[in-house]
Design an enzyme around this catalytic site. Structure first.
Site, short mmCIF file in Angstrom:
data_model
loop_
_atom_site.label_atom_id
_atom_site.label_comp_id
_atom_site.label_asym_id
_atom_site.label_seq_id
_atom_site.Cartn_x
_atom_site.Cartn_y
_atom_site.Cartn_z
N ASP A 57 0.82 -1.21 0.00
CA ASP A 57 0.00 0.00 0.00
C ASP A 57 0.86 1.27 0.00
O ASP A 57 2.06 1.21 0.24
CB ASP A 57 -0.87 0.03 1.27
CG ASP A 57 -2.13 -0.80 1.11
OD1 ASP A 57 -2.60 -0.97 -0.02
OD2 ASP A 57 -2.63 -1.28 2.15
N TYR A 115 6.68 -9.93 6.70
CA TYR A 115 6.58 -8.48 6.90
C TYR A 115 7.14 -8.13 8.27
O TYR A 115 6.98 -8.90 9.23
CB TYR A 115 5.12 -8.01 6.85
CG TYR A 115 4.55 -7.84 5.47
CD1 TYR A 115 4.69 -6.63 4.80
CD2 TYR A 115 3.87 -8.87 4.84
CE1 TYR A 115 4.15 -6.46 3.53
CE2 TYR A 115 3.34 -8.71 3.56
CZ TYR A 115 3.48 -7.50 2.92
OH TYR A 115 2.95 -7.32 1.66
#
Lengths: 261, 261
Positions: A57, A115
């Site tokens: 994003d 992540y």
């Protein structure tokens, strides 16, 4: 005669601060868009379609994004890497460039991803971490946070932690790692690994864990959000700036064996 | 009645990228200027003169700058720190705020300073280090660099490594530390400590050491530049972005004993 087309794997790092995310959007500066433009110029024109393993994003960083593209250029991998290093901006860097089998697909071949989410716990907000960490000058009870983390690993439906706009057929993913990887008095790094992540999943997990650490939610709230599959039961979405795509894992068979350039 | 005036020591960290250096310059954004404005507003108006231990140049960072100012405010140190954290921008952060004896002078009381210079040796330029390290994708022969570093410590005239515009009476300084503090395959951090530094001294030392590591200068060139006191014999000035004022050392007697806020 034009150069033969080959498929190239690109390992990338980017500072997401000035990107409107990975994916091409008309009128916005995206990592995919900047990369496609550079590769198109590099092969002397013609559209280049880059496929990325993870659609990060806006504002999310990457230390180990993986992408692939079919290129028509006579440059070998080393010269291609050299040219890309010169063409790409300082916030989008090619770590490795390698010719791979024509069947390689960075997104479909990925077995999983890792992540990291970095949090600056200092009262003053460290200017050296400002771009890459969330500043969280609030209570952080590590025992409570660990109790929350311990509830996460496993194969389950993650609807409770997916963005409400998330549109995928199955929301079942296998989370294999959810831990605090590095911590000091004024810093903490969360690490999450899974065979896949839903939209906003890591940021929703972190927002919930921080609320637990601050005493606003109980660790058991994670179980409730998971079993009810209800996003409204989990905590807020943590900001993008702390999130970084660290690694994409592939089967050994498709990992390039040559030295990276 | 107005609040009594007291002297406050401020420990500061800043990302120097967007500052025209420490020292106030009309029309430029400087760390001292931004801090003086904030302190003036905080005490409800009236000029505030901030004295800094080190006058860092444009683009140079600080993790441990020390400053002092006479303030008229009824806020205690903890509330002052809280207010400053809210008023100061993300790239200039107060680490500690402490009332000190009225005789304290951050510049004059300093016994010495430590600077670090960070170098990114990766071929690709790491986007996460870009603001705080020099990218140096060239040969770096550590043995040669260490041979250069070993020539540096001592009390001597540093004219050979001072900016030509440097105007100070004595150019004799005692360098107590010159070493590689941290290194990996693609990163190196130089650390220098001295009772004082001349203008551009660290950047000129690093520029010379990098030229030595690349094979453009011999380690003995350091001796020549020192003994001839000739700036033209040393290497180029390394860019500001890699330099950081890490620490200012004071006598134990003037170190505040209370917990910092």
């Amino acid at each position: 005669v034009s150069a033969a087309t080959r498929r190239v794997r690109l390992d990338l790092a980017y500072d997401g601060t000035a990107f409107a995310g990975w994916q091409v959007q008309p009128g916005s500066r995206t990592a995919q868009g900047v990369l496609e433009d550079a590769l198109s110029r590099l092969q002397g024109g013609g559209a280049v379609a880059v496929r990325g393993a993870g659609r990060t994003d806006a504002g999310v960083h990457a230390r180990g994004q993986v992408a692939d593209a079919a290129l028509s250029t006579e440059l070998d991998d080393a010269d291609l890497a050299y040219a890309l290093r010169r063409m790409l901006p300082g916030d989008l860097r090619p770590l490795a460039v390698r010719t791979v089998g024509s069947e390689f697909n960075a997104r479909k071949a990925a077995l999983g991803k890792t992540y990291a989410y970095r949090v600056d716990l200092s009262p003053h907000a460290d200017p050296f971490r400002a771009r890459f960490a969330l500043h969280w000058p609030f209570a952080f009870d590590r025992v409570r946070v660990e109790a929350g983390l311990a509830r996460l690993p496993g194969r389950r439906d993650w609807s409770g932690f997916a963005a409400s706009k998330c549109r995928v057929r199955s929301r079942v993913r296998c989370l294999t790692e959810a831990r605090i990887a590095a911590a000091s008095a004024d810093e903490v790094t969360f690490v999450f690994s899974a065979d896949g992540f839903l939209h906003h999943m890591v940021r929703n997990l972190v927002g919930t864990l921080l609320a637990i650490g601050r005493g606003q939610l109980e660790p058991e709230q994670i179980d409730r959000a998971l079993s009810a599959r209800d996003r409204a039961l989990a905590g807020p979405t943590a900001p993008a700036r702390g999130l970084c795509l660290e690694r994409v894992v592939y089967p050994a068979a498709v990992e390039p064996s040559a030295d990276p350039h």
